[in-house]
Scaffold this motif. Structure first.
Motif, PDB file in Angstrom:
ATOM      1  N   TYR A   1      39.867  33.982  47.595  1.00  0.00           N
ATOM      2  CA  TYR A   1      38.814  33.600  46.667  1.00  0.00           C
ATOM      3  C   TYR A   1      37.584  33.117  47.430  1.00  0.00           C
ATOM      4  O   TYR A   1      37.716  32.401  48.433  1.00  0.00           O
ATOM      5  CB  TYR A   1      39.287  32.465  45.764  1.00  0.00           C
ATOM      6  CG  TYR A   1      40.139  32.886  44.589  1.00  0.00           C
ATOM      7  CD1 TYR A   1      40.667  34.169  44.493  1.00  0.00           C
ATOM      8  CD2 TYR A   1      40.443  31.986  43.583  1.00  0.00           C
ATOM      9  CE1 TYR A   1      41.441  34.545  43.431  1.00  0.00           C
ATOM     10  CE2 TYR A   1      41.222  32.352  42.500  1.00  0.00           C
ATOM     11  CZ  TYR A   1      41.715  33.633  42.433  1.00  0.00           C
ATOM     12  OH  TYR A   1      42.488  33.999  41.356  1.00  0.00           O
TER      13      TYR A   1
ATOM     14  N   GLU B   1      34.858  42.924  47.232  1.00  0.00           N
ATOM     15  CA  GLU B   1      35.070  42.217  45.977  1.00  0.00           C
ATOM     16  C   GLU B   1      35.774  43.134  44.985  1.00  0.00           C
ATOM     17  O   GLU B   1      35.315  44.250  44.727  1.00  0.00           O
ATOM     18  CB  GLU B   1      33.740  41.755  45.396  1.00  0.00           C
ATOM     19  CG  GLU B   1      33.885  40.920  44.132  1.00  0.00           C
ATOM     20  CD  GLU B   1      32.562  40.343  43.665  1.00  0.00           C
ATOM     21  OE1 GLU B   1      32.522  39.826  42.530  1.00  0.00           O
ATOM     22  OE2 GLU B   1      31.575  40.423  44.428  1.00  0.00           O
TER      23      GLU B   1
ATOM     24  N   MET C   1      38.452  38.649  46.541  1.00  0.00           N
ATOM     25  CA  MET C   1      38.152  39.520  47.674  1.00  0.00           C
ATOM     26  C   MET C   1      39.443  40.090  48.267  1.00  0.00           C
ATOM     27  O   MET C   1      40.463  39.400  48.341  1.00  0.00           O
ATOM     28  CB  MET C   1      37.397  38.740  48.753  1.00  0.00           C
ATOM     29  CG  MET C   1      36.209  37.928  48.263  1.00  0.00           C
ATOM     30  SD  MET C   1      34.866  38.961  47.604  1.00  0.00           S
ATOM     31  CE  MET C   1      34.354  39.808  49.116  1.00  0.00           C
TER      32      MET C   1
ATOM     33  N   SER D   1      37.683  32.906  36.596  1.00  0.00           N
ATOM     34  CA  SER D   1      36.984  31.700  36.157  1.00  0.00           C
ATOM     35  C   SER D   1      37.945  30.785  35.422  1.00  0.00           C
ATOM     36  O   SER D   1      38.887  31.243  34.775  1.00  0.00           O
ATOM     37  CB  SER D   1      35.801  32.058  35.242  1.00  0.00           C
ATOM     38  OG  SER D   1      36.262  32.630  34.036  1.00  0.00           O
TER      39      SER D   1
ATOM     40  N   SER E   1      37.168  38.939  39.555  1.00  0.00           N
ATOM     41  CA  SER E   1      36.706  37.566  39.380  1.00  0.00           C
ATOM     42  C   SER E   1      37.787  36.729  38.700  1.00  0.00           C
ATOM     43  O   SER E   1      38.687  37.254  38.036  1.00  0.00           O
ATOM     44  CB  SER E   1      35.426  37.537  38.539  1.00  0.00           C
ATOM     45  OG  SER E   1      35.687  38.026  37.230  1.00  0.00           O
TER      46      SER E   1
ATOM     47  N   ARG F   1      34.514  29.063  39.356  1.00  0.00           N
ATOM     48  CA  ARG F   1      34.126  30.471  39.270  1.00  0.00           C
ATOM     49  C   ARG F   1      34.305  31.094  40.651  1.00  0.00           C
ATOM     50  O   ARG F   1      33.671  30.672  41.612  1.00  0.00           O
ATOM     51  CB  ARG F   1      32.687  30.612  38.778  1.00  0.00           C
ATOM     52  CG  ARG F   1      32.494  30.002  37.386  1.00  0.00           C
ATOM     53  CD  ARG F   1      31.140  30.340  36.787  1.00  0.00           C
ATOM     54  NE  ARG F   1      30.948  29.642  35.524  1.00  0.00           N
ATOM     55  CZ  ARG F   1      31.460  30.023  34.360  1.00  0.00           C
ATOM     56  NH1 ARG F   1      32.197  31.126  34.298  1.00  0.00           N
ATOM     57  NH2 ARG F   1      31.243  29.324  33.260  1.00  0.00           N
ATOM     58  N   TRP F   2      35.190  32.087  40.708  1.00  0.00           N
ATOM     59  CA  TRP F   2      35.551  32.693  41.984  1.00  0.00           C
ATOM     60  C   TRP F   2      35.279  34.194  41.969  1.00  0.00           C
ATOM     61  O   TRP F   2      35.416  34.855  40.947  1.00  0.00           O
ATOM     62  CB  TRP F   2      37.048  32.505  42.255  1.00  0.00           C
ATOM     63  CG  TRP F   2      37.555  31.102  42.229  1.00  0.00           C
ATOM     64  CD1 TRP F   2      38.183  30.479  41.194  1.00  0.00           C
ATOM     65  CD2 TRP F   2      37.519  30.146  43.296  1.00  0.00           C
ATOM     66  NE1 TRP F   2      38.543  29.203  41.547  1.00  0.00           N
ATOM     67  CE2 TRP F   2      38.145  28.973  42.835  1.00  0.00           C
ATOM     68  CE3 TRP F   2      37.025  30.185  44.606  1.00  0.00           C
ATOM     69  CZ2 TRP F   2      38.291  27.846  43.631  1.00  0.00           C
ATOM     70  CZ3 TRP F   2      37.169  29.049  45.395  1.00  0.00           C
ATOM     71  CH2 TRP F   2      37.785  27.900  44.901  1.00  0.00           C
ATOM     72  N   ARG F   3      34.932  34.712  43.139  1.00  0.00           N
ATOM     73  CA  ARG F   3      34.969  36.148  43.387  1.00  0.00           C
ATOM     74  C   ARG F   3      36.280  36.453  44.094  1.00  0.00           C
ATOM     75  O   ARG F   3      36.669  35.748  45.024  1.00  0.00           O
ATOM     76  CB  ARG F   3      33.794  36.585  44.263  1.00  0.00           C
ATOM     77  CG  ARG F   3      32.448  36.510  43.559  1.00  0.00           C
ATOM     78  CD  ARG F   3      31.349  37.058  44.445  1.00  0.00           C
ATOM     79  NE  ARG F   3      31.167  36.230  45.635  1.00  0.00           N
ATOM     80  CZ  ARG F   3      30.762  36.687  46.818  1.00  0.00           C
ATOM     81  NH1 ARG F   3      30.525  37.979  46.993  1.00  0.00           N
ATOM     82  NH2 ARG F   3      30.600  35.867  47.838  1.00  0.00           N
TER      83      ARG F   3
ATOM     84  N   SER G   1      31.681  31.630  43.637  1.00  0.00           N
ATOM     85  CA  SER G   1      30.529  32.432  43.210  1.00  0.00           C
ATOM     86  C   SER G   1      29.469  31.540  42.567  1.00  0.00           C
ATOM     87  O   SER G   1      29.687  30.358  42.377  1.00  0.00           O
ATOM     88  CB  SER G   1      30.967  33.510  42.235  1.00  0.00           C
ATOM     89  OG  SER G   1      31.529  32.952  41.078  1.00  0.00           O
TER      90      SER G   1
END
Length: 225
Positions: A222, A59, A54, A64, A62, A50-52, A225
């Motif tokens: 990334y 941000e 950027m 996932s 996302s 699970r990534w945010r 999260s």
């Protein structure tokens, strides 16, 4: 910002489900007249990602990747959502979902759907005898039997190990790879060509870092999260 650079072609996902058959042993029947089933090898469960996403410290979306098992098959669902805002208003929308099935580490099938500001592109691919059969924007294509999609969580495919195809085009990709050993047994991969990205994996092969250069020269990265 060009979406293919923002989040490269590996992002993509919903897949054609291929139900595995049940293997039966050629053994004497039990007293109840039943033939015992040979247990199928179950792939080890993998941790989800699970990534945010950027860009320039902000941000913008996302990504996932979730894993599940279906008999001997491993199902990976990748879901990318990019919606940068200006003064609170969404100025760009990029959504990419694809599902990939593998069996014993080998590619079985993938189905991808990309939505870029309302423009939809769908690609499906399936391993077939002597080929990988593709259906996408360019119609039906046949790729080499060992071809596989660009899925960032599958680093064993990098470095020219197999022909790589894009999950938003269905075409083989022109990619150049370089590999760097990291302290502690990890590895860093640099991908150049159609995608300019840098990725890192720990000693167990877990994906731990990602960044990509956008068409405008900015860096998208990334953060877990």
């Amino acid at each position: 910002m060009h979406p293919r650079r923002l989040l490269p072609k590996l992002f993509a996902p919903t897949l054609t489900a291929l139900l595995p058959g049940t293997a039966r042993a050629q053994q004497p029947r039990s007293g109840r007249g039943e033939v015992p089933a040979i247990p199928q090898a179950v792939p080890p469960m993998r941790a989800d990602y699970r990534w945010r996403v950027m860009r320039n410290g902000s941000e913008i979306g996302s990504h996932s990747v979730t894993f599940s098992q279906r008999g001997a098959e491993l199902i990976a669902i990748s879901d990318v959502s990019i919606m940068p805002k200006l003064l609170g208003v969404v100025v760009y929308r990029f959504e990419h979902r694809y599902t990939e099935v593998t069996r014993a580490g080998g590619f079985v099938a993938v189905q991808s759907r990309q939505n870029r500001n309302g423009s939809i592109v769908e690609v499906s691919a399936e391993a077939a005898p002597g080929r990988v059969a593709i259906r996408g924007p360019e119609g039906a294509l046949n790729l080499p039997a060992n071809a596989a999609p660009l899925s960032w969580w599958e680093p064993q495919r990098f470095g020219g190990a197999v022909p790589i195809f894009g999950t938003t085009t269905g075409r083989l990709m022109d990619l150049r790879w370089s590999r760097l050993a990291l302290p502690g047994g990890g590895v860093q991969w640099r991908c150049q060509g159609e995608v300019d990205a840098t990725l890192a994996y720990d000693m167990h092969g877990q994906w731990v870092a990602y960044s990509v250069i956008g068409d405008d020269g900015s860096t998208v990265s990334y953060t877990a999260s």
